[in-house]
Design an enzyme around this catalytic site. Structure first.
Site, short mmCIF file in Angstrom:
data_model
loop_
_atom_site.label_atom_id
_atom_site.label_comp_id
_atom_site.label_asym_id
_atom_site.label_seq_id
_atom_site.Cartn_x
_atom_site.Cartn_y
_atom_site.Cartn_z
CD GLU A 46 -2.89 0.23 2.55
OE1 GLU A 46 -3.14 -0.93 2.89
OE2 GLU A 46 -3.14 1.22 3.24
CG ASP A 57 -2.87 8.10 8.58
OD1 ASP A 57 -2.91 6.87 8.75
OD2 ASP A 57 -3.12 8.65 7.51
#
Ligand SMILES: Cc1ncc(COP(=O)(O)O)c(C=O)c1O
Lengths: 261, 394
Positions: A46, A57
């Site tokens: 990814e 995140d």
């Protein structure tokens, strides 16, 4: 055939997906990282498009993104790099980023460039199901570009069915109620959730991510899904690596619990 | 009609671009907020607190010397006289009552100038609920008095250390906190920004400002409508409140005043309507300052409350459709306006609000036009900045 289909057809268990932020630790590390991960036997990769404001995140991925932007990474530069990488490997590649980046690049152009470069799937965590289905699904499907949605412990059964219907490639199971990089053990409650999802017998393969950082957590995740996704722990490794190639091989072997050769 | 549609859009602006981790919370809020707000018991409690705790209605004051200076009648909507010193408390009272009905036991908020943080800490103290406020490190420094107030009220102030260390980054941190605490926590957003239903919900709670303006103006002038309403815009909540009941009345001009920082073209600015393009910030499709590559640009303004690279989707729509006029005001102009208002009316405005007053020098109007300036907050928190400026100019 999409490389993700190929992958999940031949492998149903212990699929290892590694996330890294493109442009980190250096602008031109993309090629080395992907090729070394491939060599070490990672099943899919990814590639994170660094973003200024990555809401989903935690500090590790945020920090790597900030550095990548300082290093000069942009979406056009990344596509250039990935084009060269694709000439050297057939490992499935997924692009992950935030919807604003794709919007500014132009959605049609983004999809076309993904196809031209040989990207197999996309994850945009802030593009909701509804918007995707109403406006973008057709474009992705026509191009044969896959799209993964996330589910969490709070996602309702009805919505999980919808995710399963719209997802192509694999479902990204967020292990916990958390941003990336948060926890590193797996609790009873998480196991309950993993079991609940497993019992739903979804059409798509499932990979568990968020908080997977060691052989132990990886192995547990693999018991309850087709495999696992590791991000923050890998970024920490490349961030402090003196020899990138060696560190990457060591990291993958330590996760798999195999011996490095 | 200028209103939100069922998907949460004003025209092409709005929506809810949120990660799945926030979906159940936002969806829960979206499906319940209108019903909860409409409950008679909710309204009774809300109205009682606005009256006896906040001190509403806030006065509408005919500023005579200011009117003389600009040669037209100017009314000030005195949100600075609210408890805690700004309009922000109208929204936090509404949201804390909502949070209680949703069964939430932990409150988080972001703050720029600290006014929203103080207003949130205040209602949490009032209700006995845990409160955590995220604030950019830069803002913790430049709005120190408000940090002390939040602590005194029992809130925990957590510094946001990423990016420009200001409002945008505090908002990012609050959203991440919410992702990590999806069950017990309600996020009290302080402006008409964020994913649907926040922009609409906050606008409704702030709409009391224009609701009062209508009858107050009628009492004072015989007409419910002014010719011009001026408000500063950070995310846009005080402006949304001041415009709300006039949105569909085309004879009322709406003026949105943004922070130009050192100047619109200096690279140190927060003038989103000029510098912004369409994109997504904090879960909303709106106008924001960004690079060609879709990276959000760090804004700059002397005023912490206007130092934000986006505007709420309602304002993006109003400006995009030319229903509202945008005016940009520099740091320097805002400081001058703050001293002007202090010395001509004996009212020290917040730095945010000072921007709105500077717009009086910039807009076109005819003598006799009735102007309302929304005096969104008082300047106690900005005294350090003001005094430094005073020492400099002597
Ligand atoms: C007094 C005052 N006015 C205006 C603002 C800007 O916010 P908004 O645009 O949401 O009214 C703030 C924000 O902190 C404020 O404290």
């Amino acid at each position: 055939m999409n490389r993700l289909d190929q992958l999940f057809q031949k492998k149903e268990k212990e699929v290892l997906n590694i996330y890294f932020t493109a442009g980190y630790p250096t602008l031109d590390a993309t090629e080395t990282i992907i090729l070394e991960l491939d060599k070490a036997g990672v099943d899919l990769i990814e590639v994170g498009m660094p973003y200024s404001d990555p809401l989903a995140d935690g500090p590790t991925i945020q920090g790597s993104g900030q550095q990548a932007l300082v290093n000069g990474m942009t979406v056009p530069i990344l596509f250039e790099q990935l084009k060269r990488v694709r000439e050297q490997t057939e490992v499935p590649l997924i692009l992950m980023g935030y919807f604003n980046q794709v919007m500014q690049y132009g959605i049609g152009k983004f999809i076309q460039d993904c196809v031209d470069v040989g990207i197999d799937g996309v994850i945009l965590p802030d593009l909701p199901l509804f918007e995707y289905e109403s406006y973008y699904k057709k474009l992705f499907e026509k191009a044969g570009l896959y799209f993964s949605f996330l589910i969490t412990p709070q996602t309702s059964e009805e919505r999980i069915r919808k995710v399963d219907e719209l997802t192509k490639g694999f479902i990204y199971m967020v292990s916990n109620s958390a941003i990336t990089g948060a926890k590193n053990t797996i609790s009873e409650k998480q196991i309950e959730y993993f079991n609940r999802i497993q019992a739903m017998e979804l059409n798509n393969p499932r990979l568990i991510g968020f908080g997977i950082s060691s052989h132990e957590t990886y192995a547990t995740a693999c018991q309850y899904a087709n495999g696992a996704i590791i991000g923050s722990a890998f970024i920490r490794t490349v961030g402090k690596a003196e020899n990138l190639s060696e560190s990457i091989a060591d990291f993958v072997h330590s996760i798999r619990g195999t011996v490095s050769v | 009609m200028i209103a939100i549609d069922e998907r949460g859009y004003y025209g092409e602006f709005g929506g809810a671009f949120i990660p799945e981790m926030l979906h159940s919370n936002i969806d829960n809020l979206r499906s319940k907020y209108l019903d909860i707000i409409a409950e008679p018991a909710f309204q009774k409690e809300f109205q009682a607190l606005l009256k006896d705790y906040v001190g509403r209605p806030s006065p509408l004051y005919l500023a005579e010397r200011l009117s003389e200076k600009y040669n037209t009648p100017i009314y000030l909507k005195r949100e600075d006289l609210n408890h805690t010193g700004a309009h922000k408390i109208n929204n936090t009272i509404g949201q804390i009552l909502l949070a209680k009905r949703l069964g939430k036991t932990r409150i988080i908020a972001e703050t720029g100038a600290g006014q929203h943080g103080v207003a949130t800490a205040t209602v949490c103290a009032l209700m006995g609920i845990e409160c955590i406020v995220y604030m950019g490190e830069v803002d913790i420094e430049r709005q120190a008095p408000n940090v002390s107030r939040m602590r005194m009220l029992g809130a925990e102030v957590r510094p946001a250390k990423s990016g420009s260390k200001t409002l945008k980054d505090a908002t990012n941190e609050a959203i991440r906190d919410w992702i990590n605490h999806p069950v017990d926590t309600h996020y009290i957003i302080g402006s008409v920004v964020g994913p649907h239903p926040y922009p609409d919900m906050v606008a409704r709670f702030q709409s009391v400002i224009s609701e009062e303006m209508k009858w107050q103006l009628e009492e004072k002038t015989g007409k419910t409508n002014p010719d011009i309403i001026i408000a500063c815009v950070g995310g846009g909540s005080n402006a949304a409140g001041a415009y709300y009941h006039y949105l569909n009345e085309k004879d009322v001009r709406l003026v949105a005043v943004e922070a130009a920082g050192l100047g619109v073209n200096t690279g140190e600015s927060a003038a989103t309507s000029v510098l912004g393009t369409k994109g997504i910030i904090h879960g909303s499709r709106t106008l924001l300052m960004q690079t060609d590559d879709g990276q959000i640009i760090e804004p700059y303004s002397i005023s912490a409350g206007l130092d934000y690279p986006g505007i709420g989707p309602m304002h993006a729509h109003l400006i995009d459709t030319a229903r509202a006029e945008a005016v940009s005001v520099t740091d320097q102009e805002a400081l001058d306006a703050a001293f002007m208002l202090s010395r001509i009316e004996g009212i020290i405005p917040a730095l945010e609000t000072a921007h709105a007053f500077s717009a009086l020098d910039k807009i076109e109007y005819q003598s006799g036009d009735v102007i309302v300036v929304n005096l969104s907050g008082r300047g106690d928190k900005d005294l350090n900045t003001y005094i430094k400026y005073l020492d400099k100019i002597g």
